[in-house]
Structure formats: C-alpha cells, structure tokens
Scaffold this motif. Structure first.
Motif, PDB file in Angstrom:
ATOM      1  N   GLN A 305       0.836  -1.204   0.000  1.00 38.30           N
ATOM      2  CA  GLN A 305       0.000   0.000   0.000  1.00 38.30           C
ATOM      3  C   GLN A 305       0.869   1.251   0.000  1.00 38.30           C
ATOM      4  O   GLN A 305       1.996   1.239   0.496  1.00 38.30           O
ATOM      5  N   TYR A 306       0.300   2.331  -0.537  1.00 40.04           N
ATOM      6  CA  TYR A 306       0.974   3.626  -0.548  1.00 40.04           C
ATOM      7  C   TYR A 306      -0.011   4.651   0.014  1.00 40.04           C
ATOM      8  O   TYR A 306      -1.091   4.852  -0.536  1.00 40.04           O
ATOM      9  N   ILE A 307       0.360   5.292   1.111  1.00 34.05           N
ATOM     10  CA  ILE A 307      -0.539   6.242   1.776  1.00 34.05           C
ATOM     11  C   ILE A 307       0.102   7.628   1.783  1.00 34.05           C
ATOM     12  O   ILE A 307       1.133   7.849   2.425  1.00 34.05           O
ATOM     13  N   GLU A 308      -0.505   8.554   1.050  1.00 37.26           N
ATOM     14  CA  GLU A 308      -0.034   9.939   1.045  1.00 37.26           C
ATOM     15  C   GLU A 308      -0.886  10.750   2.002  1.00 37.26           C
ATOM     16  O   GLU A 308      -2.120  10.754   1.906  1.00 37.26           O
ATOM     17  N   LEU A 309      -0.234  11.443   2.933  1.00 38.63           N
ATOM     18  CA  LEU A 309      -0.932  12.253   3.924  1.00 38.63           C
ATOM     19  C   LEU A 309      -0.796  13.738   3.566  1.00 38.63           C
ATOM     20  O   LEU A 309       0.200  14.158   2.965  1.00 38.63           O
ATOM     21  N   PRO A 310      -1.779  14.559   3.936  1.00 41.17           N
ATOM     22  CA  PRO A 310      -1.761  15.973   3.564  1.00 41.17           C
ATOM     23  C   PRO A 310      -0.857  16.820   4.463  1.00 41.17           C
ATOM     24  O   PRO A 310      -0.571  16.454   5.602  1.00 41.17           O
ATOM     25  N   PHE A 311      -0.413  17.948   3.926  1.00 41.26           N
ATOM     26  CA  PHE A 311       0.335  18.941   4.697  1.00 41.26           C
ATOM     27  C   PHE A 311      -0.475  20.226   4.714  1.00 41.26           C
ATOM     28  O   PHE A 311      -1.455  20.368   3.978  1.00 41.26           O
ATOM     29  N   GLN A 312      -0.066  21.184   5.547  1.00 46.95           N
ATOM     30  CA  GLN A 312      -0.805  22.446   5.648  1.00 46.95           C
ATOM     31  C   GLN A 312       0.148  23.585   5.988  1.00 46.95           C
ATOM     32  O   GLN A 312       1.021  23.439   6.851  1.00 46.95           O
ATOM     33  N   LEU A 313      -0.017  24.699   5.323  1.00 50.56           N
ATOM     34  CA  LEU A 313       0.749  25.902   5.654  1.00 50.56           C
ATOM     35  C   LEU A 313       0.106  26.611   6.832  1.00 50.56           C
ATOM     36  O   LEU A 313      -1.089  26.918   6.810  1.00 50.56           O
ATOM     37  N   ILE A 314       0.884  26.860   7.884  1.00 50.72           N
ATOM     38  CA  ILE A 314       0.409  27.597   9.065  1.00 50.72           C
ATOM     39  C   ILE A 314       1.017  28.991   9.016  1.00 50.72           C
ATOM     40  O   ILE A 314       2.241  29.146   9.190  1.00 50.72           O
ATOM     41  N   GLU A 315       0.187  29.982   8.761  1.00 46.54           N
ATOM     42  CA  GLU A 315       0.675  31.351   8.586  1.00 46.54           C
ATOM     43  C   GLU A 315       0.852  32.067   9.927  1.00 46.54           C
ATOM     44  O   GLU A 315      -0.080  32.132  10.721  1.00 46.54           O
ATOM     45  N   ARG A 316       2.079  32.570  10.144  1.00 43.55           N
ATOM     46  CA  ARG A 316       2.330  33.350  11.359  1.00 43.55           C
ATOM     47  C   ARG A 316       3.207  34.559  10.997  1.00 43.55           C
ATOM     48  O   ARG A 316       3.136  35.042   9.879  1.00 43.55           O
ATOM     49  N   GLN A 317       4.027  35.032  11.912  1.00 44.96           N
ATOM     50  CA  GLN A 317       4.638  36.350  11.749  1.00 44.96           C
ATOM     51  C   GLN A 317       6.061  36.370  11.194  1.00 44.96           C
ATOM     52  O   GLN A 317       6.658  37.428  11.100  1.00 44.96           O
ATOM     53  N   THR A 318       6.630  35.213  10.836  1.00 45.20           N
ATOM     54  CA  THR A 318       8.022  35.231  10.374  1.00 45.20           C
ATOM     55  C   THR A 318       8.136  35.389   8.861  1.00 45.20           C
ATOM     56  O   THR A 318       9.220  35.255   8.295  1.00 45.20           O
ATOM     57  N   VAL A 319       7.012  35.677   8.199  1.00 44.87           N
ATOM     58  CA  VAL A 319       7.041  35.997   6.766  1.00 44.87           C
ATOM     59  C   VAL A 319       6.275  37.305   6.565  1.00 44.87           C
ATOM     60  O   VAL A 319       5.194  37.480   7.133  1.00 44.87           O
TER      61      VAL A 319
END
Length: 319
Positions: A305-319
C-alpha cells in the motif's frame, strides 16, 4: 533446566494442558490453571522465547529504523508507531543508524532471521535495491514515496510542500530564496531540491549554491547558518528551514546579530512543532504522529500500500 514435562508431571496434568496455561488458552478449567501456575511459580519456570517464536511463527516484535532518536521529527513519528504497537501488544526494537548503511542492513537482517516480524524505516540510507532483497522475508515499510519501487510507504509529497512554501514567500515579495536541509540524498530531500530548482527557474533566478545549507539538523546549527549569511555580500531575503527546531535556532541567532525577522529575512519552518505557536513561526505542518500510526498499521497489514498524507501551511509572523 526445568521444562514443561517437569511441570506436567508435578502438577499431574498433560503436557498440552501446561502449554495451554502458559499461552493463556481459554479452554482450561480454573482448577487446573491454578494448579499449573502454582507449580510454575514453585519451579521458577521461564518460557524459552525462541521456542515460543518458532511454535507461533511470529515474534510480536517490529524493528523501527531511524537515524536519530533525539530529533523531534523522528521522535514524533516514533510516538505514533509506539501508540499503535501498545494497542497491538507488540514490542518495538529501535535501531538507530546515524545513516550508517551497515546498521540499517543489520536491522533488515533481523527480519531475514525471524527475530522481528517486520521493519519500519523512518529514513533510508541504503539503495532501494537493498530493501528489495529483504522484502521476501517479511514486510518492509518506508516513510517516503515508495510507489515507483513497489515498497509499502506512508509519506508526504515534499515537492508540493516545498513549492507551497516557496510560493508563499514569493507572494510576500521574495525572489532571493535559500533553504536548509539535513542531507541532500534520499527521496524526500531530492523532491525538495527538485521543487526548489524548478521554482527558481520559473522566477528566472540562478541557483546559488551558497544559499543551500546542508547538514542542518539541530537548534545549534542555526549559528552556522547565520554566520554564513552574515559573511555574504548578497544574501537571500527568504529562507526555508526543513525543521522547526532549526528555525528556532536561526531566528534566535538573527535577533542576537540585529537581523530583523521577517524584515531582513523571512523564515518558514517545517513540522509545526509546538514551539512555533509560541514564537509565531510560519511553518508547514507535517502529520508526523499520524505517519507513525499508519506505518505501524501497514507493517502489520503486510499488503502493498501507498498512503499519502496531507500537509498544511500555518501562517504566522516570520514571513
């Protein structure tokens, strides 16, 4: 040395009854169970684990191969694996390799010699061909995209994750972007390098080798990165840092040197470590704990089996 025949004789029961008691078989009367257990305690009998393994055909042990135990990325994956192992009443055999190919092969050899029932590789050092040699002996699961190599895997698309972070920096006005990684080899690192190269090409920006920082793993490596940045006449205005612990080190040293984050240099970390919320660090959240859980489930399942899990951008103050 005491054996089950000695116990059976002293308890006045059959050898099969003793075996059922030792293996917690339900179909034994309470009277006989108590009698056998009393003799076991009296004779201080200990089961031969090797013999039990041979009789059952499994060990209930899983090898977990990881380069470093004390690194947050791998320790969180290990937490996820451990949670599932406890539920399944399995023992984990931890094999720390420091990316030594021989150490990794030693763990795989445990599968071949039936010392473990499966192997989870959190970060691979050997070539794919080495793993394929051992797949016939039992399940091998990796924490990277093994689709093309037909190796069961749980992974995040690091190309897409890196591209997301690069796009976010560019949307905030950055063209001059560098990045920091632990190593350049391995599927995940290759995906990051490819994403970086393709993105900079679209921006028509040259790849500057001095803007790519390698061998960066721990918070203290932030000093080395900032030292190199300060020595540059032309430095990046944005930096992708592939683990949050390192991002904390970079930001802390920048502040000591009078560099403003994000005014002088914008920083995006990876993993969404709890520290990032307290320090307002923009980061890419990787589901490391869930990855560990799925890795363990796959190694028990034994199917490809191949399981791809999602990622997420967490926006904060260092950009």
């Amino acid at each position: 040395m005491v054996n089950i025949r000695d116990i059976a004789k002293k308890a006045g029961v059959s050898v099969s009854t003793v075996s059922r008691v030792l293996n917690n078989h339900p179909y034994v009367s309470e009277e006989k169970r108590e009698c056998v257990q009393a003799v076991v305690d009296e004779l201080n009998y200990e089961q031969n684990s090797n013999a039990v393994t041979l009789s059952k055909g499994k060990t209930n042990r899983i090898a977990v191969v990881l380069p470093f135990i004390n690194h947050p990325y791998f320790s969180v994956i290990l937490e996820g694996v451990s949670k599932q192992a406890l539920s399944a009443h399995c023992q984990l055999v931890l094999c720390q390799t420091a990316y030594d190919v021989k150490k990794e092969i030693e763990a795989l050899h445990m599968l071949k010699t039936k010392q473990v029932d499966g192997v989870i590789i959190c970060s691979r050092a050997n070539d794919w061909s080495v793993l394929s040699e051992y797949q016939s002996y039992g399940p091998v699961v990796v924490c990277e995209d093994g689709t093309a190599k037909k190796v069961s895997s749980v992974y995040v698309n690091h190309y897409a994750a890196f591209e997301k972070a690069l796009s976010y920096l560019h949307e905030h006005g950055h063209q001059k972007i560098g990045y920091c990684v632990g190593r350049m080899s391995g599927t995940n690192s290759e995906q990051r390098a490819n994403a970086y190269g393709d993105f900079m090409k679209r921006l028509q920006e040259p790849i500057r080798e001095e803007w790519v920082f390698t061998d960066c793993l721990y918070i203290t490596d932030g000093d080395m990165i900032v030292d190199r940045l300060l020595a540059m006449d032309d430095r990046p205005t944005g930096l992708l840092v592939t683990n949050d612990q390192l991002a904390v080190g970079v930001i802390t040293r920048c502040k000591k040197e009078g560099l403003s984050v994000p005014k002088d240099i914008a920083i995006i970390g990876f993993d969404n470590h709890p520290l990032t919320a307290y320090l307002d660090i923009t980061t890419i959240q990787l589901p490391l704990f869930e990855m560990g859980e799925h890795l363990f489930k796959l190694v028990l399942d034994k199917s490809l089996q191949y399981i791809e899990l999602p990622f997420q951008l967490i926006e904060r103050q260092t950009v």
